[in-house]
Design a protein around this motif. Sequence first.
Motif, short mmCIF file in Angstrom:
data_model
loop_
_atom_site.label_atom_id
_atom_site.label_comp_id
_atom_site.label_asym_id
_atom_site.label_seq_id
_atom_site.Cartn_x
_atom_site.Cartn_y
_atom_site.Cartn_z
N PHE A 240 60.62 70.76 51.55
CA PHE A 240 61.82 70.08 51.04
C PHE A 240 61.43 68.86 50.21
O PHE A 240 61.72 67.74 50.60
N ALA B 256 67.39 68.43 34.94
CA ALA B 256 68.55 68.56 35.82
C ALA B 256 69.42 67.31 35.79
O ALA B 256 70.62 67.36 36.07
N SER C 259 75.12 64.12 37.23
CA SER C 259 75.01 65.51 37.68
C SER C 259 76.16 66.38 37.20
O SER C 259 76.15 67.59 37.37
N SER D 193 75.68 70.21 36.80
CA SER D 193 74.32 70.60 36.41
C SER D 193 73.75 71.54 37.48
O SER D 193 73.40 71.12 38.58
N LEU E 129 70.93 73.05 37.59
CA LEU E 129 69.54 72.71 37.90
C LEU E 129 69.46 71.60 38.94
O LEU E 129 68.52 71.53 39.73
N PHE E 130 70.44 70.72 38.90
CA PHE E 130 70.44 69.61 39.86
C PHE E 130 70.80 70.09 41.26
O PHE E 130 70.11 69.77 42.24
N PRO F 187 68.40 73.18 44.02
CA PRO F 187 67.40 72.93 45.07
C PRO F 187 68.03 72.47 46.40
O PRO F 187 67.54 72.84 47.47
N PHE F 188 69.12 71.72 46.30
CA PHE F 188 69.76 71.23 47.53
C PHE F 188 70.45 72.38 48.27
O PHE F 188 70.45 72.42 49.50
N ALA G 109 67.83 74.78 49.98
CA ALA G 109 67.23 74.27 51.22
C ALA G 109 67.86 74.91 52.46
O ALA G 109 67.19 75.14 53.46
N ASN H 36 66.10 78.07 53.65
CA ASN H 36 64.72 77.98 54.09
C ASN H 36 64.71 78.13 55.62
O ASN H 36 65.51 77.49 56.31
N PHE I 178 64.79 75.09 57.80
CA PHE I 178 65.85 74.10 57.59
C PHE I 178 66.15 73.36 58.89
O PHE I 178 66.34 73.97 59.95
N VAL J 140 65.67 67.60 56.22
CA VAL J 140 66.20 67.74 54.87
C VAL J 140 66.92 66.46 54.44
O VAL J 140 66.80 66.03 53.29
N SER K 136 64.39 64.01 53.29
CA SER K 136 63.87 64.34 51.96
C SER K 136 64.90 63.97 50.90
O SER K 136 64.56 63.45 49.83
N PHE L 127 64.59 61.30 47.77
CA PHE L 127 64.94 61.63 46.39
C PHE L 127 65.96 60.62 45.84
O PHE L 127 65.82 60.11 44.72
#
Lengths: 232, 251
Positions: A8, A18, B191, B200, B202-203, B206-207, B210, B213, B216, B221, B224, B228
């Motif tokens: 993560f 992005a 965003s 967005s 792409l923004f 990833p969230f 998660a 996964n 998780f 998370v 993380s 960010f």
Amino acid sequence: MSELQNDFEFEKEVVDEALLDNPEPRCPVVLLLDTSYSMQGNPINQLSEGVGALYNALRDDDLASVRVDLSVISFGQTVAVLQDFATVSESEAPKLKVNGMTPMGGAIVKALKNIESRKGEYRDAGISYYRPWIFLITDGEPTDNTQEASSMLQSSINGKKVIFFGIGVENANLDKMKQISGSPDRVFKLNGLNFKELFQWVSSSLASVSSSRVGDTLKLEKPSDDVFEFEV
Amino acid sequence: MIKAYGSSVIGTSHIVSNKPCHDSHYYQLFHDEKSIVACVSDGMGSASHAEIGSALASNFVVDYLVDNIKLEMTDEEIINCLKESYIKTHERLEEEAKLLELSIKDLNATLIVFLHLPENRQFGAQVGDCTAIGRDEDNIYSTIIEQQRGEYANLTFSVCNIDSVMNGEYFKIKTFQPYIAMMSDGIESFSISSSTNEPSKLFFEPFFNAFNNERFSDDIVSESLKRFLSSERVNKKTDDDKTLLLVQIKE
């Protein structure tokens, strides 16, 4: 543990593309400057220096330098747009020259019309904006008809479409400005010719507004005497 | 199965001026574990105790809805209950302001709520300028709870103002959204496109990824996410406080 964290790592997963580059919101500001003949000599020199100081002060503020959208209109021989709306990062303080009478009414109408058309440009470009400001600086009184100007200005002020300040120097007819704007509390006399101090105040007001929310009350020392509160 | 995680992180402007983070978020699963209520609140910079306002509003509104929403309610009854939850939140803030000998304006905060119930019934509530976006079953992104916009960029609405509460938006979300991201305006500013209103992808991707996964865990998370949101790259985009709250619904 480190293996878990590696699953993560948003700092890596969120790529640079992005994060969008949305345009900064703008705060349209019009300086309406009296450049009639009576301003010749010391007054116009001090006023020019003051405007230069405003540009410099706004450039020094990270947010104001990209958000304040500044236009300079002079009224003397004619009503002239010396600087169309632009951020201070993309424009220079214009040169001021004295000449002619004091067509203040025409100047106010021009400022209000230019603000409306600028707002249209913002909307077309998807740029959000703050309530526009007008600063009117004069040493005299209008020599043209102010009926249309007065009615447009008062309806803009009352409709919260614009934040207006009238600043008189030397022998300015403050009563006339109060009457035209219908806002006696927004008209004041400058101490001497202290334009530099005035524009420091303008700059700090604009810096505050560029990070404010509507309805916030700004409390600022006005450059004449006492403390001055107004809603942005 | 419902999963969620989120973080609220202080912005650089508040670090410089030595103020606390004004953003809050909170969520809770209902006892059936098939329903969730989530909210984000952004305390207004001009309010002297905005951090109290946003924290109290978030906790109160979520608890109120968990206690008062009944699964057998009709859509209309749920929408009424959402509005009622905002009115009660306003009253609670009024009470708190009195206790603290403050004006209610000192607690000014915006408030956005997302509610998911079984059979893919989803609802939103909005007073102010936080935002929620969703990704639907066809992977299409859209803004599901929009900012309330006035003419001016710095115009916003507070749950501390009863007129703003009465004029708030309380509604059913039309298309089922299995992935939801709620955010304060600090995140929204980079965003979601201000010209097209499009999130967005792409923004947010990833969230959302998660959740799928196998390792998780909301704690890991969230940490993380916090890193960010505190990163220099994000701070370059906004000096405001930043909240991002993510939800996945898997029936």
